[in-house]
Design an enzyme around this catalytic site. Structure first.
Site, PDB file in Angstrom:
ATOM      1  N   ARG A 157      -1.178  -1.339 -18.592  1.00  0.00           N
ATOM      2  CA  ARG A 157      -2.481  -1.227 -17.916  1.00  0.00           C
ATOM      3  C   ARG A 157      -3.293  -0.047 -18.456  1.00  0.00           C
ATOM      4  O   ARG A 157      -4.518  -0.116 -18.553  1.00  0.00           O
ATOM      5  CB  ARG A 157      -2.267  -1.098 -16.407  1.00  0.00           C
ATOM      6  CG  ARG A 157      -1.814  -2.400 -15.748  1.00  0.00           C
ATOM      7  CD  ARG A 157      -1.586  -2.228 -14.259  1.00  0.00           C
ATOM      8  NE  ARG A 157      -0.403  -1.418 -13.967  1.00  0.00           N
ATOM      9  CZ  ARG A 157      -0.329  -0.523 -12.982  1.00  0.00           C
ATOM     10  NH1 ARG A 157      -1.383  -0.291 -12.213  1.00  0.00           N
ATOM     11  NH2 ARG A 157       0.783   0.139 -12.764  1.00  0.00           N
ATOM     12  N   ASP A 209      -5.795  -3.628 -13.590  1.00  0.00           N
ATOM     13  CA  ASP A 209      -5.445  -5.022 -13.838  1.00  0.00           C
ATOM     14  C   ASP A 209      -6.293  -5.915 -12.951  1.00  0.00           C
ATOM     15  O   ASP A 209      -7.164  -5.441 -12.210  1.00  0.00           O
ATOM     16  CB  ASP A 209      -3.937  -5.271 -13.637  1.00  0.00           C
ATOM     17  CG  ASP A 209      -3.467  -5.031 -12.200  1.00  0.00           C
ATOM     18  OD1 ASP A 209      -4.318  -4.923 -11.291  1.00  0.00           O
ATOM     19  OD2 ASP A 209      -2.249  -4.953 -11.991  1.00  0.00           O
ATOM     20  N   TYR A 243       5.832  -6.257 -25.045  1.00  0.00           N
ATOM     21  CA  TYR A 243       4.936  -6.832 -24.044  1.00  0.00           C
ATOM     22  C   TYR A 243       3.868  -7.691 -24.737  1.00  0.00           C
ATOM     23  O   TYR A 243       3.339  -7.319 -25.783  1.00  0.00           O
ATOM     24  CB  TYR A 243       4.228  -5.741 -23.253  1.00  0.00           C
ATOM     25  CG  TYR A 243       5.142  -4.846 -22.464  1.00  0.00           C
ATOM     26  CD1 TYR A 243       5.541  -5.180 -21.174  1.00  0.00           C
ATOM     27  CD2 TYR A 243       5.611  -3.651 -23.007  1.00  0.00           C
ATOM     28  CE1 TYR A 243       6.381  -4.356 -20.436  1.00  0.00           C
ATOM     29  CE2 TYR A 243       6.457  -2.817 -22.281  1.00  0.00           C
ATOM     30  CZ  TYR A 243       6.839  -3.171 -21.001  1.00  0.00           C
ATOM     31  OH  TYR A 243       7.671  -2.348 -20.287  1.00  0.00           O
TER      32      TYR A 243
END
Length: 302
Positions: free
Chosen positions: A181, A89, A75
């Site tokens: 997150r 987020d 990621y």
């Protein structure tokens, strides 16, 4: 009378570069429609706001989804410092702010605590089940939950760029069940400045890479055509992390019927999970024992 399945018996993988603003389920439904496929599923959900690789399994390839779900994933994401949100987020409401901002040195010093075997508490807005209900459904109702920390393997977490005092771009390679997150939230807390994910992109998942994925516009344009069919990748890509054992002709017949069958081992050791092939096609996945594969999943390919 047996129920007739709708669609074509398409088996394999279609790699999609998911755009922001679309759910993973919507992508799967679009692919299923575009290929007129009988069955489809995905190997690892991406949040609607996230972009990047979403590997869609078709037909018999859905039996290999667990192996992609368990594989390492990469990621790339930006953390915004100075605010905590309800969703961890940029989609959520800000619930707390801080005027503190970390230095580059402080960020570098904090990252090692998030590498290796760590425990991670999922976000309140996540698909984790709480007493039979999804956490995000309870969170939408205003319920605050004490979610249990879960183990996560983080192979790599590094800084790619410090854009300004408020933002840092990171890259993470991790195993199954990782929440970017949560990393952003916990890093912000560790630095004393709070934080949340600004944007997130999955670069690769197991053998599948975002740069090789089709856009939704391309899928729409090629729908119901041989051109889209040509982008369907072999089922066995989902088995890339398992050793391959060729089956004998008699062994292939037995395996197709769900029975242990003779195979020729190359790298598999006794007790290893492996997949058997015959004439280049996947036959079954199972446990290799003394010259036989004991199947747990059998592929019904034409």
């Amino acid at each position: 009378m047996a129920r007739v399945k709708k669609g074509r018996p398409v088996s394999g993988w279609l790699v999609v570069d998911k755009p922001a603003g679309v759910t993973s389920t919507a992508v799967v439904n679009k692919v299923k429609w575009a290929l007129s496929a009988q069955k489809a599923g995905h190997a690892g959900t991406l949040d609607p706001a996230a972009t990047g690789v979403l590997a869609v399994a078709l037909g018999e390839a859905t039996k290999t989804v667990p192996y992609i779900t368990d594989a390492l994933k990469c990621y790339r994401f930006v953390v915004t410092f100075g605010a905590a949100t309800t969703t961890d987020d940029a989609e959520g409401a800000v619930v707390e702010t801080s005027a503190l901002r970390p230095t580059d040195e402080e960020i570098a010093a904090a990252l090692p605590a998030f590498r290796g075997d760590i425990l991670q508490v999922p976000p309140q807005f996540s698909a984790v089940k709480v007493e039979g209900e999804r956490a995000y459904d309870l969170a939408r109702e205003g319920v605050e939950m004490d979610l249990v920390a879960r183990p996560l393997w983080v192979e790599r977490l590094k800084v790619l760029a410090r854009h300004d005092a408020d933002h840092v771009e990171l890259e993470m390679v991790c195993g199954k069940g990782g929440y970017v997150r949560s990393i952003a939230r916990d890093l912000g807390r560790a630095l004393g400045c709070l934080g949340h994910v600004q944007w997130l992109r999955r670069e690769w998942s197991g053998p599948f890479q975002a740069k090789d994925g089709l856009s939704m516009e391309e899928i729409e344009r090629m729908a119901k055509t041989d051109e889209l069919d040509s982008h369907v990748r072999p089922l066995e890509l989902g088995l890339a992390d398992l050793p391959q054992v060729p089956a004998t002709p008699e062994g292939a017949v037995r395996l197709k019927n769900g029975n242990p069958g003779m195979v020729i081992s190359s790298t598999a050791q006794y007790g290893d999970e492996a997949w058997a092939s015959y004439q280049g096609k996947p036959v079954a996945v199972g446990i290799y024992k003394a010259g036989e594969l004991h199947p747990s999943r059998v592929f019904n390919l034409n």
